[in-house]
Each structure stands twice: as C-alpha cells, then as structure tokens.
Design a protein around this motif. Structure first.
Motif, PDB file in Angstrom:
ATOM      1  N   ARG A   1      -4.639   8.360  -5.639  1.00 15.34           N
ATOM      2  CA  ARG A   1      -3.374   9.078  -5.698  1.00 15.34           C
ATOM      3  C   ARG A   1      -3.293   9.892  -6.980  1.00 15.34           C
TER       4      ARG A   1
ATOM      5  N   THR B   1       0.837   3.949  -2.999  1.00 13.89           N
ATOM      6  CA  THR B   1       0.425   5.320  -2.687  1.00 13.89           C
ATOM      7  C   THR B   1       1.517   6.338  -2.976  1.00 13.89           C
ATOM      8  N   ASP B   2       2.742   6.019  -2.571  1.00 12.66           N
ATOM      9  CA  ASP B   2       3.814   7.018  -2.600  1.00 12.66           C
ATOM     10  C   ASP B   2       4.849   6.799  -3.694  1.00 12.66           C
TER      11      ASP B   2
ATOM     12  N   ARG C   1     -12.064   2.549  -4.304  1.00 13.82           N
ATOM     13  CA  ARG C   1     -11.341   2.602  -3.033  1.00 13.82           C
ATOM     14  C   ARG C   1     -12.251   2.164  -1.876  1.00 13.82           C
TER      15      ARG C   1
ATOM     16  N   ARG D   1       9.068   2.335  -5.654  1.00 11.29           N
ATOM     17  CA  ARG D   1       9.433   3.035  -4.412  1.00 11.29           C
ATOM     18  C   ARG D   1      10.672   2.349  -3.860  1.00 11.29           C
TER      19      ARG D   1
ATOM     20  N   TYR E   1      -4.281   1.824 -13.444  1.00 11.87           N
ATOM     21  CA  TYR E   1      -4.443   3.235 -13.069  1.00 11.87           C
ATOM     22  C   TYR E   1      -5.628   3.797 -13.829  1.00 11.87           C
TER      23      TYR E   1
ATOM     24  N   GLN F   1      -4.543   0.345  -8.552  1.00 11.90           N
ATOM     25  CA  GLN F   1      -4.825  -0.967  -7.963  1.00 11.90           C
ATOM     26  C   GLN F   1      -3.767  -1.958  -8.420  1.00 11.90           C
TER      27      GLN F   1
ATOM     28  N   LEU G   1       0.823  -1.205   0.000  1.00 10.48           N
ATOM     29  CA  LEU G   1       0.000   0.000   0.000  1.00 10.48           C
ATOM     30  C   LEU G   1       0.860   1.259   0.000  1.00 10.48           C
ATOM     31  N   ARG G   2       1.968   1.234   0.746  1.00  9.83           N
ATOM     32  CA  ARG G   2       2.859   2.406   0.759  1.00  9.83           C
ATOM     33  C   ARG G   2       3.461   2.642  -0.620  1.00  9.83           C
TER      34      ARG G   2
ATOM     35  N   THR H   1      -5.941  -1.191  -3.258  1.00  9.76           N
ATOM     36  CA  THR H   1      -6.458  -0.097  -4.086  1.00  9.76           C
ATOM     37  C   THR H   1      -6.296   1.210  -3.333  1.00  9.76           C
ATOM     38  N   VAL H   2      -5.741   2.215  -3.983  1.00 10.82           N
ATOM     39  CA  VAL H   2      -5.542   3.523  -3.352  1.00 10.82           C
ATOM     40  C   VAL H   2      -5.997   4.629  -4.297  1.00 10.82           C
TER      41      VAL H   2
ATOM     42  N   CYS I   1       0.447  -2.217 -11.881  1.00 11.20           N
ATOM     43  CA  CYS I   1      -0.847  -1.752 -11.404  1.00 11.20           C
ATOM     44  C   CYS I   1      -1.763  -1.359 -12.555  1.00 11.20           C
TER      45      CYS I   1
END
Length: 274
Positions: free
Chosen positions: A98, A23-24, A78, A47, A56, A108, A19-20, A95-96, A54
């Motif tokens: 962003r 997201t980031d 989400r 990251r 998008y 996702q 998830l991090r 799923t986030v 994913c």
C-alpha cells in the motif's frame, strides 16, 4: 499489537476486516527501528473505529542487494504471506502492499511476542534440555563451548517447511514471533530466489520424513500455484523464473518425501543467527 487485534488475526471473518483496515486505513508513522538495515517504521492504521499497530517498510528505504536484484523486498514479503495463507500454514502476520507516508511499501500487522516462550537459545555445550534440537556448536566471546538450539514443536516445524518452500535466506531466531500458543515469522524479504539459498536456524528436522499432513499441505499448495488466485497474485509479485523455482521446490519436496538437508552447502545458517 493490542490483545484485541491479536484475537482478530486468528479469526477467519475478522482476518478480512484486518486486511481491509491494513490496506485502506489511514497509516500514521509512530516510530522507527533504527537497527534495521532497511527503512523500517512502526505505524498505526485507522479505518473507522478499527485501529491496528503495524510495521511499515517503504520500497524507497530498501538497500540494494546484489544477490536479490529483481523486484522488491516488499513484494516478497507480500508473496510470503500469500503462500502461507494458501497452504494453510498461517505463519505470517497479515501483510499488504500500500501507499504510506514515505511512499509505496509493505505494511504488516504488529505482533507482540511472548517473551517467556523463546524458540531459539544458546546454552553451554552439553546442557541441551529435552524437547530442543542442537543445531550448531560454537564458542562464545570468552572461548567457551556453546550450542545453538531450537525447540522441537509442531509450530516451528511448520515454519521450517514454509521456509523450505519460499527459500528463506534469512530465518534468524529474532524473526520468530511466539504468541498465544502459535509461532509466526517475520522479515521475509529475502525469499523466492531461483537458486537454493535456504539459510535458517531451524535445521532440527533436516532429512526427516514428511508427515501425511505435510504432504497434503504441499499437494494443496501445488495445485494453487498452478492456477487460480494465488497463481495470478504471484505473477504480479515475482519473476517468471522465481515462480517456476517455487513450483519446482514444492514438487521436489513431494518427490523426496523428506524435509531439506543442508548437505555440504555453505552458508546454511544466517549471520547473526539470533
């Protein structure tokens, strides 16, 4: 998704790392699903040394829908993930929401499906194998009688109950993701409507009595919808009336003690079903 990423999604600690990253991490678009009615892109998120593939879906690529005028499809995707996790179903890939190359939207984790484990099939009438439910009879393009089937499995039943809770208006066969003994679902943008809009190919358990474990799951979810992190997160994603209808659906399932029945509603199967 790579084999390593698939293992991460199933692990409690690594799920947080996933998830991090989702997201980031830096999101790079690598392709586009041209058949989709809304803007849908394939991507890669990086990251540090963690890389995920994913899907998008930017909000700016969403096609306006007259029957879902409020909010965004991305927000419902989400919200579906959050409800799945809070209930303990774990039937939606991480799923986030962003920012991305084409603006704010949903990202996702991509799931590679097991093509040798189909969950829905169309076969000639009268040839349904054991372990499958017949959902609807029809005729093919050559006017031959056929029947739409889905597997009878605990994994699919969990998805059917999840769909009833989130009021999924678009559970097609192609939205089922069998992988590694599990079955996940994707494309949850048409969910959480305040009116009953359940359209699914998973009607095999219609009006079946809830199992004790299913009742416990719904009771747990009912409490988390009333207060706490899930309640607060959904307040940012869904309208007040959508959230009220969500709680009412859970309560109604517990009172009836049975899986939903299509009754005489129409339509109850999405088109196309596969």
């Amino acid at each position: 998704m790579t084999e390593g990423a698939a293992r991460e999604v199933g692990d409690g600690v690594d799920r947080e790392a996933t998830l991090r990253t989702l997201t980031d991490g830096t999101l790079e678009v690598t392709g586009r699903l041209v058949e989709a009615s809304n803007g849908t892109f394939f991507g890669r998120v990086t990251r540090d040394d963690h890389v995920l593939e994913c899907v998008y879906k930017p909000v700016r690529g969403e096609r306006p829908l007259w029957d879902f005028p409020d909010g965004t499809l991305a927000a419902r995707e989400r919200a579906s993930y959050l409800v799945s996790e809070a209930a303990g179903w774990h039937v939606v890939p991480p799923t986030v929401l962003r920012e991305g190359p084409f603006g704010f939207g949903m990202a996702q984790v991509w799931i590679d499906v097991d093509v040798d484990a189909p969950q829905v099939a169309v076969v000639p009438a009268g040839q349904a194998p054991d372990g499958w439910f017949a959902v609807v009879e029809a005729v093919d393009v050559e006017d031959r009688p056929v029947v739409l089937l889905h597997r009878d499995s605990p994994e699919l039943r969990a998805l059917a109950l999840f769909d009833a809770v989130v009021n999924n208006a678009d559970r097609k066969g192609g939205h089922l993701l069998p992988t590694g003994g599990a079955v996940l679902g994707c494309d949850h943008g048409l969910t959480f409507h305040e009116e009953v809009k359940l359209r699914t190919v998973l009607w095999g358990w219609a009006d079946a009595a809830l199992e004790p474990g299913e009742r416990r799951t719904l009771e747990r979810l009912q409490g988390r919808l009333a207060a706490g992190p899930l309640h607060d997160a959904l307040a940012e994603l869904l309208t007040r009336r959508e959230r009220a209808a969500l709680s009412e659906r859970v309560a109604e399932l517990l009172v009836s003690g049975r899986m939903p029945d299509p009754g005489d509603r129409w339509p109850t199967i999405p088109w196309p079903p596969l």
